[in-house]
Design a protein around this motif. Structure first.
Motif, PDB file in Angstrom:
ATOM      1  N   PRO A  90      38.371  37.907  30.984  1.00 39.16           N
ATOM      2  CA  PRO A  90      38.941  38.883  31.826  1.00 39.16           C
ATOM      3  C   PRO A  90      40.453  38.233  32.089  1.00 39.16           C
ATOM      4  O   PRO A  90      40.748  37.145  31.783  1.00 39.16           O
ATOM      5  N   ASN A  91      41.092  39.249  32.741  1.00 42.99           N
ATOM      6  CA  ASN A  91      42.619  38.901  33.038  1.00 42.99           C
ATOM      7  C   ASN A  91      43.456  38.505  31.821  1.00 42.99           C
ATOM      8  O   ASN A  91      44.200  37.594  32.083  1.00 42.99           O
ATOM      9  N   CYS A  92      43.150  38.707  30.779  1.00 41.45           N
ATOM     10  CA  CYS A  92      43.775  38.329  29.680  1.00 41.45           C
ATOM     11  C   CYS A  92      44.759  39.454  29.187  1.00 41.45           C
ATOM     12  O   CYS A  92      44.321  40.860  29.066  1.00 41.45           O
ATOM     13  N   ILE A  93      46.002  39.180  28.906  1.00 41.62           N
ATOM     14  CA  ILE A  93      47.143  40.346  28.718  1.00 41.62           C
ATOM     15  C   ILE A  93      47.552  40.192  27.304  1.00 41.62           C
ATOM     16  O   ILE A  93      48.573  40.766  26.959  1.00 41.62           O
ATOM     17  N   ALA A 118      43.951  38.639  40.250  1.00 39.99           N
ATOM     18  CA  ALA A 118      43.133  39.394  40.900  1.00 39.99           C
ATOM     19  C   ALA A 118      41.847  38.452  40.485  1.00 39.99           C
ATOM     20  O   ALA A 118      41.647  37.567  39.729  1.00 39.99           O
ATOM     21  N   CYS A 119      40.721  38.750  41.298  1.00 41.05           N
ATOM     22  CA  CYS A 119      39.330  38.113  41.338  1.00 41.05           C
ATOM     23  C   CYS A 119      38.824  38.425  39.904  1.00 41.05           C
ATOM     24  O   CYS A 119      38.977  39.597  39.446  1.00 41.05           O
ATOM     25  N   LEU A 120      38.189  37.421  39.396  1.00 39.50           N
ATOM     26  CA  LEU A 120      37.298  37.638  38.127  1.00 39.50           C
ATOM     27  C   LEU A 120      36.194  38.366  38.429  1.00 39.50           C
ATOM     28  O   LEU A 120      35.606  38.416  39.387  1.00 39.50           O
ATOM     29  N   PRO A 121      35.764  39.159  37.550  1.00 41.59           N
ATOM     30  CA  PRO A 121      34.708  40.320  37.474  1.00 41.59           C
ATOM     31  C   PRO A 121      33.372  39.583  38.174  1.00 41.59           C
ATOM     32  O   PRO A 121      32.889  38.506  37.618  1.00 41.59           O
ATOM     33  N   SER A 149      33.142  37.580  40.793  1.00 42.60           N
ATOM     34  CA  SER A 149      33.206  36.480  41.208  1.00 42.60           C
ATOM     35  C   SER A 149      33.832  36.604  42.896  1.00 42.60           C
ATOM     36  O   SER A 149      34.685  37.356  43.037  1.00 42.60           O
ATOM     37  N   ALA A 150      33.263  35.673  43.685  1.00 43.46           N
ATOM     38  CA  ALA A 150      33.872  35.497  44.838  1.00 43.46           C
ATOM     39  C   ALA A 150      34.794  34.483  45.357  1.00 43.46           C
ATOM     40  O   ALA A 150      35.416  34.039  46.174  1.00 43.46           O
ATOM     41  N   GLY A 151      35.116  33.943  44.146  1.00 46.82           N
ATOM     42  CA  GLY A 151      36.217  32.851  44.023  1.00 46.82           C
ATOM     43  C   GLY A 151      37.676  33.382  44.192  1.00 46.82           C
ATOM     44  O   GLY A 151      37.950  34.387  44.289  1.00 46.82           O
ATOM     45  N   PRO A 152      38.500  32.244  44.245  1.00 49.01           N
ATOM     46  CA  PRO A 152      40.086  32.608  44.305  1.00 49.01           C
ATOM     47  C   PRO A 152      40.453  33.584  43.313  1.00 49.01           C
ATOM     48  O   PRO A 152      40.009  33.690  42.049  1.00 49.01           O
ATOM     49  N   PRO A 153      41.599  34.461  43.419  1.00 48.42           N
ATOM     50  CA  PRO A 153      42.159  35.250  42.410  1.00 48.42           C
ATOM     51  C   PRO A 153      42.706  34.381  41.363  1.00 48.42           C
ATOM     52  O   PRO A 153      43.212  33.444  41.500  1.00 48.42           O
ATOM     53  N   ALA A 154      42.635  34.901  40.006  1.00 43.24           N
ATOM     54  CA  ALA A 154      43.167  34.202  38.927  1.00 43.24           C
ATOM     55  C   ALA A 154      44.203  35.030  38.338  1.00 43.24           C
ATOM     56  O   ALA A 154      44.364  36.296  38.480  1.00 43.24           O
ATOM     57  N   PRO A 155      45.222  34.316  37.925  1.00 47.23           N
ATOM     58  CA  PRO A 155      46.597  35.268  37.475  1.00 47.23           C
ATOM     59  C   PRO A 155      46.230  35.626  36.039  1.00 47.23           C
ATOM     60  O   PRO A 155      45.047  35.341  35.274  1.00 47.23           O
ATOM     61  N   PHE A 156      46.881  36.755  35.771  1.00 49.93           N
ATOM     62  CA  PHE A 156      46.596  37.249  34.310  1.00 49.93           C
ATOM     63  C   PHE A 156      47.493  36.428  33.350  1.00 49.93           C
ATOM     64  O   PHE A 156      48.587  35.769  33.652  1.00 49.93           O
ATOM     65  N   VAL A 157      46.772  36.056  32.196  1.00 47.23           N
ATOM     66  CA  VAL A 157      47.206  35.117  31.315  1.00 47.23           C
ATOM     67  C   VAL A 157      47.400  35.493  29.902  1.00 47.23           C
ATOM     68  O   VAL A 157      46.432  36.544  29.472  1.00 47.23           O
ATOM     69  N   ILE A 158      47.974  34.819  28.985  1.00 47.73           N
ATOM     70  CA  ILE A 158      48.231  35.003  27.695  1.00 47.73           C
ATOM     71  C   ILE A 158      47.328  33.832  27.104  1.00 47.73           C
ATOM     72  O   ILE A 158      47.167  32.607  27.710  1.00 47.73           O
ATOM     73  N   VAL A 159      46.591  33.888  25.795  1.00 53.62           N
ATOM     74  CA  VAL A 159      45.803  32.893  25.317  1.00 53.62           C
ATOM     75  C   VAL A 159      46.508  32.478  24.067  1.00 53.62           C
ATOM     76  O   VAL A 159      46.929  33.515  23.286  1.00 53.62           O
ATOM     77  N   GLY A 160      46.637  31.262  23.646  1.00 53.81           N
ATOM     78  CA  GLY A 160      47.086  30.628  22.364  1.00 53.81           C
ATOM     79  C   GLY A 160      46.163  29.494  21.912  1.00 53.81           C
ATOM     80  O   GLY A 160      45.345  29.000  22.395  1.00 53.81           O
TER      81      GLY A 160
END
Length: 283
Positions: free
Chosen positions: A48-51, A129-132, A134-145
């Motif tokens: 999730p939250n991967c752009i 945004a919160c991960l699907p 999850s009630a935890g803190p919002p996570a940033p949108f990220v790139i993976v490498g």
């Protein structure tokens, strides 16, 4: 027809292809497009939250005159680098073309416009945004490498391979599922445009024009004439590597990676196949 005439035609054609197709095939992403890309990574890679998936591909070139070792890479041939951010349709989202082959991915990315836009918040990336589930803190949108990049709040790389516990193995597995899309995109590019399967006998500027033309043509084909995804997954890139690793992870990047790792090991974010793949082998 003379060699110089043919060379001029190739240069003019590549420049025209880039000029005509760039706006339609490689436009600056909007916030809505980032969200659409993120949905693709959630559905197809369970990340999730991967752009986007980021990597660099070395394009073989003839040694430029008076270039010293600037184009000589760690694989022991001369190259320029195509640095690309890719979505789950194997399309290029943002590219940086023409870095010296001797440069490491982390350094190329750090000096790229992509990095500057990311750091200055010019890419219109959605707010955390919160991960699907999850009630935890919002996570940033990220790139993976891969390991060649430096960890940051917006760029996730794997945990070092030594001393991995289950949580970190799960994270590395999920990241590798997302990162495979850029590897496959490079494989499709090289398979479709055979110029990348041998040494390009052109000056660096002309090589860059060829790469630009092939990038937008690749996106055109993926948009209008794409093969089945199962066929695309059969492609891979030769850039599987243990290249130079640059950059030290900042505390903010470490916290974001831990946030994703905790989520992937939680009931809300677990993925059954990941458990099987990442469990230690039985003695």
């Amino acid at each position: 027809m003379g060699t110089s005439t043919i060379a001029g035609i190739v240069r003019a054609t590549c420049a025209t292809i880039w000029l005509r197709l760039r706006a339609a095939m490689l436009p600056p992403p909007t916030r809505q497009q980032w969200l659409q890309i993120a949905r693709g990574f959630l559905e197809r890679a369970q990340f999730p939250n991967c752009i986007g998936a980021l990597d660099g591909k070395h394009i073989r070139v003839k040694k430029p005159l008076n270039s010293g070792s600037r184009f000589y890479n760690y694989k022991q041939y001369f190259s320029v680098v195509l640095l690309a951010l890719v979505d789950t349709n194997y399309r290029f989202v943002i590219v940086d073309i023409g870095a010296y082959g001797s440069s490491a991915d982390a350094g190329i990315f750090r000096a790229s416009r992509m990095s500057r836009w990311l750091q200055s918040n010019q890419l219109d990336i959605p707010h955390p945004a919160c991960l699907p589930g999850s009630a935890g803190p919002p996570a940033p949108f990220v790139i993976v490498g891969d390991e060649g990049f430096a960890l940051s709040p917006h760029l996730m790389r794997p945990y070092p391979r030594r001393g991995l516990d289950d949580k970190r193995r799960h994270f590395n597995y999920r990241l590798s599922r997302a990162r495979r899309f850029v590897e496959c995109a490079f494989g499709i590019l090289a398979s479709k445009w055979r110029v990348f399967q041998s040494v390009i006998q052109l000056a660096p500027q002309n090589v860059n024009n060829v790469i630009k033309a092939c990038v937008v043509l690749h996106n055109y084909v993926r948009m209008y004439e794409a093969c089945q995804d199962e066929d695309a997954l059969a492609f891979s890139t030769e850039d599987q590597r243990e290249g130079p690793q640059l950059g030290r992870a900042g505390s903010a990047g470490l916290r974001v990676r831990e946030l994703f790792a905790d989520y992937f090991s939680s009931p809300a974010g677990s993925f059954p196949f990941a458990s099987q793949q990442s469990s230690p082998a039985e003695p």
